[in-house]
Design a protein around this motif. Sequence first.
Motif, PDB file in Angstrom:
ATOM      1  N   ASN A 206       3.000 -23.558 -19.154  1.00  0.00           N
ATOM      2  CA  ASN A 206       3.743 -23.210 -17.953  1.00  0.00           C
ATOM      3  C   ASN A 206       4.675 -22.026 -18.172  1.00  0.00           C
ATOM      4  O   ASN A 206       4.883 -21.218 -17.258  1.00  0.00           O
ATOM      5  CB  ASN A 206       4.519 -24.433 -17.452  1.00  0.00           C
ATOM      6  N   ALA A 207       5.232 -21.899 -19.372  1.00  0.00           N
ATOM      7  CA  ALA A 207       6.079 -20.742 -19.664  1.00  0.00           C
ATOM      8  C   ALA A 207       5.265 -19.455 -19.626  1.00  0.00           C
ATOM      9  O   ALA A 207       5.715 -18.431 -19.093  1.00  0.00           O
ATOM     10  CB  ALA A 207       6.745 -20.909 -21.030  1.00  0.00           C
ATOM     11  N   ALA A 286      -5.705 -18.245 -13.982  1.00  0.00           N
ATOM     12  CA  ALA A 286      -6.822 -18.547 -14.874  1.00  0.00           C
ATOM     13  C   ALA A 286      -6.581 -17.993 -16.263  1.00  0.00           C
ATOM     14  O   ALA A 286      -6.836 -18.665 -17.275  1.00  0.00           O
ATOM     15  CB  ALA A 286      -8.118 -17.971 -14.296  1.00  0.00           C
ATOM     16  N   GLY A 287      -6.081 -16.772 -16.353  1.00  0.00           N
ATOM     17  CA  GLY A 287      -5.843 -16.166 -17.661  1.00  0.00           C
ATOM     18  C   GLY A 287      -4.561 -16.624 -18.311  1.00  0.00           C
ATOM     19  O   GLY A 287      -4.532 -16.932 -19.505  1.00  0.00           O
ATOM     20  N   SER A 288      -3.472 -16.691 -17.535  1.00  0.00           N
ATOM     21  CA  SER A 288      -2.186 -17.047 -18.131  1.00  0.00           C
ATOM     22  C   SER A 288      -2.188 -18.484 -18.646  1.00  0.00           C
ATOM     23  O   SER A 288      -1.629 -18.774 -19.712  1.00  0.00           O
ATOM     24  CB  SER A 288      -1.058 -16.841 -17.115  1.00  0.00           C
ATOM     25  N   ARG A 289      -2.838 -19.383 -17.916  1.00  0.00           N
ATOM     26  CA  ARG A 289      -2.894 -20.773 -18.374  1.00  0.00           C
ATOM     27  C   ARG A 289      -3.763 -20.901 -19.627  1.00  0.00           C
ATOM     28  O   ARG A 289      -3.423 -21.644 -20.556  1.00  0.00           O
ATOM     29  CB  ARG A 289      -3.416 -21.682 -17.252  1.00  0.00           C
ATOM     30  N   PHE A 290      -4.877 -20.210 -19.640  1.00  0.00           N
ATOM     31  CA  PHE A 290      -5.734 -20.237 -20.819  1.00  0.00           C
ATOM     32  C   PHE A 290      -4.980 -19.729 -22.045  1.00  0.00           C
ATOM     33  O   PHE A 290      -5.012 -20.357 -23.121  1.00  0.00           O
ATOM     34  CB  PHE A 290      -6.969 -19.368 -20.572  1.00  0.00           C
ATOM     35  N   LEU A 291      -4.294 -18.604 -21.906  1.00  0.00           N
ATOM     36  CA  LEU A 291      -3.568 -18.027 -23.039  1.00  0.00           C
ATOM     37  C   LEU A 291      -2.451 -18.949 -23.511  1.00  0.00           C
ATOM     38  O   LEU A 291      -2.239 -19.125 -24.717  1.00  0.00           O
ATOM     39  CB  LEU A 291      -3.001 -16.659 -22.650  1.00  0.00           C
ATOM     40  N   GLY A 292      -1.722 -19.544 -22.557  1.00  0.00           N
ATOM     41  CA  GLY A 292      -0.636 -20.436 -22.945  1.00  0.00           C
ATOM     42  C   GLY A 292      -1.130 -21.640 -23.720  1.00  0.00           C
ATOM     43  O   GLY A 292      -0.547 -22.022 -24.742  1.00  0.00           O
ATOM     44  N   VAL A 293      -2.230 -22.250 -23.250  1.00  0.00           N
ATOM     45  CA  VAL A 293      -2.778 -23.419 -23.946  1.00  0.00           C
ATOM     46  C   VAL A 293      -3.306 -23.017 -25.322  1.00  0.00           C
ATOM     47  O   VAL A 293      -3.112 -23.744 -26.308  1.00  0.00           O
ATOM     48  CB  VAL A 293      -3.900 -24.072 -23.115  1.00  0.00           C
ATOM     49  N   GLY A 320       9.845 -19.934 -19.735  1.00  0.00           N
ATOM     50  CA  GLY A 320      10.355 -21.286 -19.923  1.00  0.00           C
ATOM     51  C   GLY A 320      11.789 -21.448 -19.476  1.00  0.00           C
ATOM     52  O   GLY A 320      12.212 -22.557 -19.128  1.00  0.00           O
ATOM     53  N   GLY A 321      12.546 -20.353 -19.472  1.00  0.00           N
ATOM     54  CA  GLY A 321      13.935 -20.427 -19.010  1.00  0.00           C
ATOM     55  C   GLY A 321      14.023 -20.878 -17.567  1.00  0.00           C
ATOM     56  O   GLY A 321      14.954 -21.585 -17.175  1.00  0.00           O
ATOM     57  N   GLY A 322      13.037 -20.452 -16.762  1.00  0.00           N
ATOM     58  CA  GLY A 322      13.024 -20.874 -15.365  1.00  0.00           C
ATOM     59  C   GLY A 322      12.799 -22.367 -15.225  1.00  0.00           C
ATOM     60  O   GLY A 322      13.399 -23.020 -14.359  1.00  0.00           O
ATOM     61  N   LEU A 323      11.924 -22.927 -16.081  1.00  0.00           N
ATOM     62  CA  LEU A 323      11.700 -24.373 -16.057  1.00  0.00           C
ATOM     63  C   LEU A 323      12.979 -25.114 -16.451  1.00  0.00           C
ATOM     64  O   LEU A 323      13.331 -26.129 -15.836  1.00  0.00           O
ATOM     65  CB  LEU A 323      10.565 -24.735 -17.012  1.00  0.00           C
ATOM     66  N   ALA A 324      13.658 -24.599 -17.485  1.00  0.00           N
ATOM     67  CA  ALA A 324      14.907 -25.234 -17.923  1.00  0.00           C
ATOM     68  C   ALA A 324      15.968 -25.153 -16.826  1.00  0.00           C
ATOM     69  O   ALA A 324      16.699 -26.124 -16.579  1.00  0.00           O
ATOM     70  CB  ALA A 324      15.404 -24.556 -19.202  1.00  0.00           C
TER      71      ALA A 324
END
Length: 390
Positions: A206-207, A286-293, A320-324
């Motif tokens: 997610n970050a 599609a790309g950002s989630r793949f790269l993060g995982v 990740g700062g936004g999630l925090a």
Amino acid sequence: MLYYIAMLLKDSWGPFRLLQSHVVLLAGGTFFAALLSMLLLPKLWSLLPRDRGKVICSDLGGMKSAGKPTGAGMLVTLIALPVIVLFAPLAFWDLLSVGAIYFAMIFGYLDDRADTPWGELKKGLLDAVVSIAIATFIFLGHSHVPAELTNLPEFAYTFGDDIFSSAAACKSARMIVWLPFVKGLWFAPWWLYIPAAASVIWFTLNATNCSDGVDGLAGSLTVIALVMLAVILYIVVGYRPVAHYFLIPCYSEAARWAIVTMIIAGAFGGYLWFNAEPSKILMGDAGSRFLGVLVATACLMTGNPFIVLAIAPIVLVNGGGGLAKLVLLRVAKKLGFAVADDSIIRRIRFPLHDHFKKNLGWSNAQVLMRFILLQLAIMPVLLIIFIKIR
């Protein structure tokens, strides 16, 4: 596949032995993935959905992406898939992990195509399923029954791909983990390792997804992270003398994951050629989630889950700062605390690149270059701290 073909043909022609060299497979896979990505993307991106822009971020250039092909991450990862099959000799549970990473990409692509974007709850639950699945596959493929470890000399452990023959053996298995600042090894049971590893994957996914908002930013930062991960997996964790010098377990299969990370780095390097500002295509969820995982999974394969903090510090802070911040604001609201509009937590915009663009007036090019430079400056220092100071 090439690795196993070479085993059959090396006796008939000696040079086939080169295909059993992990460094040859790594270099060849990286080159072909990059080449295929650069050649095929322009021919295929007309098939992609078009970005609708972000009206709510119009003051930050959110509508500039409107009309561009998005979801290119699906094309890039599918182009890389046959290269992975050819060049990376992965074991059974590792193949399942790669498959789960592709499911994360598919979920992101379906979100890109949806007329109405998926809600937070739906995406969060699907991300959790993927994260738990990968954590489970890693545990099943690379944990050990403790009794088998007692005969090994100190710091001479080598991870393997044990497929347990009984449920009892699986329940008694432990994952070998090494941590920063502590000399020694830890043996995590499944009920501790799987939730912890899944949390690392979920957060990094997610970050990274939240960091995708400036042309080339998320892709460039994660490609840098993947290249450094390949170095760690191949030279540090995967090479026994170096691993023993740092007092960490040697993982005999690490070089094969180094091949995977470099193949994906090569493929997304080809994508970045077209994503440089002003971009022609966007990788989308599609790309950002793949790269993060993938970044999180490769970090777990080093045996140290916390190393993700050193590998992708700017990505985790930026997205990740936004999630925090969201969690803090919601917790404060639940507890009845009012957070003033002029407080620092509300003044800082997230993703952090939005703060620098809106509040400090940085251009997209300045954000990209300065974030890359920060990543290159901070990452080696953190890695030395995490690996050496133990």
